[in-house]
Design an enzyme around this catalytic site. Structure first.
Site, PDB file in Angstrom:
ATOM      1  N   GLY A 133       0.799  -1.213   0.000  1.00  0.00           N
ATOM      2  CA  GLY A 133       0.000   0.000   0.000  1.00  0.00           C
ATOM      3  C   GLY A 133       0.836   1.269   0.000  1.00  0.00           C
ATOM      4  O   GLY A 133       1.891   1.345   0.639  1.00  0.00           O
ATOM      5  N   ASP A 142       0.252   4.062   1.417  1.00  0.00           N
ATOM      6  CA  ASP A 142       0.358   4.655   2.751  1.00  0.00           C
ATOM      7  C   ASP A 142       1.496   4.017   3.541  1.00  0.00           C
ATOM      8  O   ASP A 142       2.219   4.708   4.281  1.00  0.00           O
ATOM      9  CB  ASP A 142      -0.962   4.520   3.513  1.00  0.00           C
ATOM     10  N   ARG A 143       1.699   2.720   3.364  1.00  0.00           N
ATOM     11  CA  ARG A 143       2.785   2.028   4.060  1.00  0.00           C
ATOM     12  C   ARG A 143       4.140   2.445   3.482  1.00  0.00           C
ATOM     13  O   ARG A 143       5.121   2.573   4.216  1.00  0.00           O
ATOM     14  CB  ARG A 143       2.588   0.518   3.961  1.00  0.00           C
ATOM     15  N   ASP A 157       0.740   2.407  12.176  1.00  0.00           N
ATOM     16  CA  ASP A 157      -0.321   3.315  11.761  1.00  0.00           C
ATOM     17  C   ASP A 157      -1.646   2.770  12.282  1.00  0.00           C
ATOM     18  O   ASP A 157      -2.055   1.655  11.939  1.00  0.00           O
ATOM     19  CB  ASP A 157      -0.338   3.416  10.232  1.00  0.00           C
ATOM     20  N   THR A 188      -8.176   2.611  10.228  1.00  0.00           N
ATOM     21  CA  THR A 188      -9.130   1.548   9.914  1.00  0.00           C
ATOM     22  C   THR A 188      -8.457   0.188  10.072  1.00  0.00           C
ATOM     23  O   THR A 188      -9.037  -0.756  10.610  1.00  0.00           O
ATOM     24  CB  THR A 188      -9.654   1.711   8.480  1.00  0.00           C
ATOM     25  N   THR A 233     -22.105  -7.143  28.330  1.00  0.00           N
ATOM     26  CA  THR A 233     -21.706  -7.376  26.940  1.00  0.00           C
ATOM     27  C   THR A 233     -20.851  -6.249  26.379  1.00  0.00           C
ATOM     28  O   THR A 233     -19.829  -6.486  25.728  1.00  0.00           O
ATOM     29  CB  THR A 233     -22.950  -7.576  26.059  1.00  0.00           C
TER      30      THR A 233
END
Length: 223
Positions: A84, A86-87, A106, A109, A162
């Site tokens: 990617g 971004d990486r 990072d 998401t 929960t």
């Protein structure tokens, strides 16, 4: 003046580079991003959304990748075909700004880790779902579990209901995942620098006092 775009799964950051520093950073939802930028400026972007990238192909934006980046980081030891952008940008920023060997994690998401060794070689990394994505996966894949909001503090006790059980399971578990990554990595190289970036960086950095928390300009610097 160079216009920089960091087009992520959830958000897009747009900034300017004047030759010395990044300025005028603004953040918009990627879902709402229409590609409107300063048309008279050269543009460079890291994009992890194929549909957005396809839509912008004719807009004059240069999209970075491990195959066309012009930094001193050596990506030849890994499969660059699916790495990617971004990486790539994170690895470049890490090598340019910090002592090596180092890692950047990072927290968005997805949780991603990029490793650069002391010879400025990209040494791989890791990818896992982020806290929000894990919550949504539980909600979407089960009949009764709720989609709960993010909490700011790392839970210390198992949940007695929960919601608290989900919080403890995901949040403490996500911290544990990163600890395991780093422990395994330390067996292979003497890591000098750990950087956390991304929207959820402050949460994870609570568990790693030795880490540097980088601002939103970190990935933009790599781009």
């Amino acid at each position: 003046m160079l216009e920089i775009l960091d087009i992520g799964n959830s958000f897009t950051r747009i900034a300017e580079w004047d030759g010395k520093k990044i300025r005028s950073v603004r953040k918009v939802s990627t879902a709402d991003f229409c590609g409107t930028t300063q048309s008279d400026r050269k543009k460079v972007a890291a994009c992890v959304c194929p549909d957005v990238k396809k839509r912008l192909q004719q807009s004059g934006i240069e999209f970075i990748s491990a195959l066309n980046q012009r930094s001193q980081v050596d990506f030849s030891g890994v499969d660059c075909s699916t790495l990617g952008a971004d990486r790539v940008a994170n690895a470049v920023a890490l090598a340019d700004l910090h002592e090596l060997p180092g890692v950047v994690i990072d927290c968005g998401t997805a949780l991603t880790m990029e490793i650069v060794d002391d010879k400025k070689r990209f040494a791989g990394g890791a990818i896992a779902p982020g806290r929000k994505l894990q919550r949504h996966a539980l909600f979407a894949g089960t009949a009764q579990l709720p989609d709960i909001p993010l909490q700011n503090n790392i839970p210390e006790n198992p949940g007695c209901n929960t919601v608290d059980a989900i919080t403890f399971g995901i949040d403490a578990g996500a911290v544990g995942v990163i600890k395991e990554w780093l422990e395994l990595l330390q067996k292979k190289m003497d890591i000098k620098t750990i950087v956390f970036t991304g929207g959820d960086a402050e949460f994870f950095a609570q568990a790693f006092p030795q880490a540097i928390v980088a601002g939103e300009e970190f990935t933009l610097h790599g781009i």
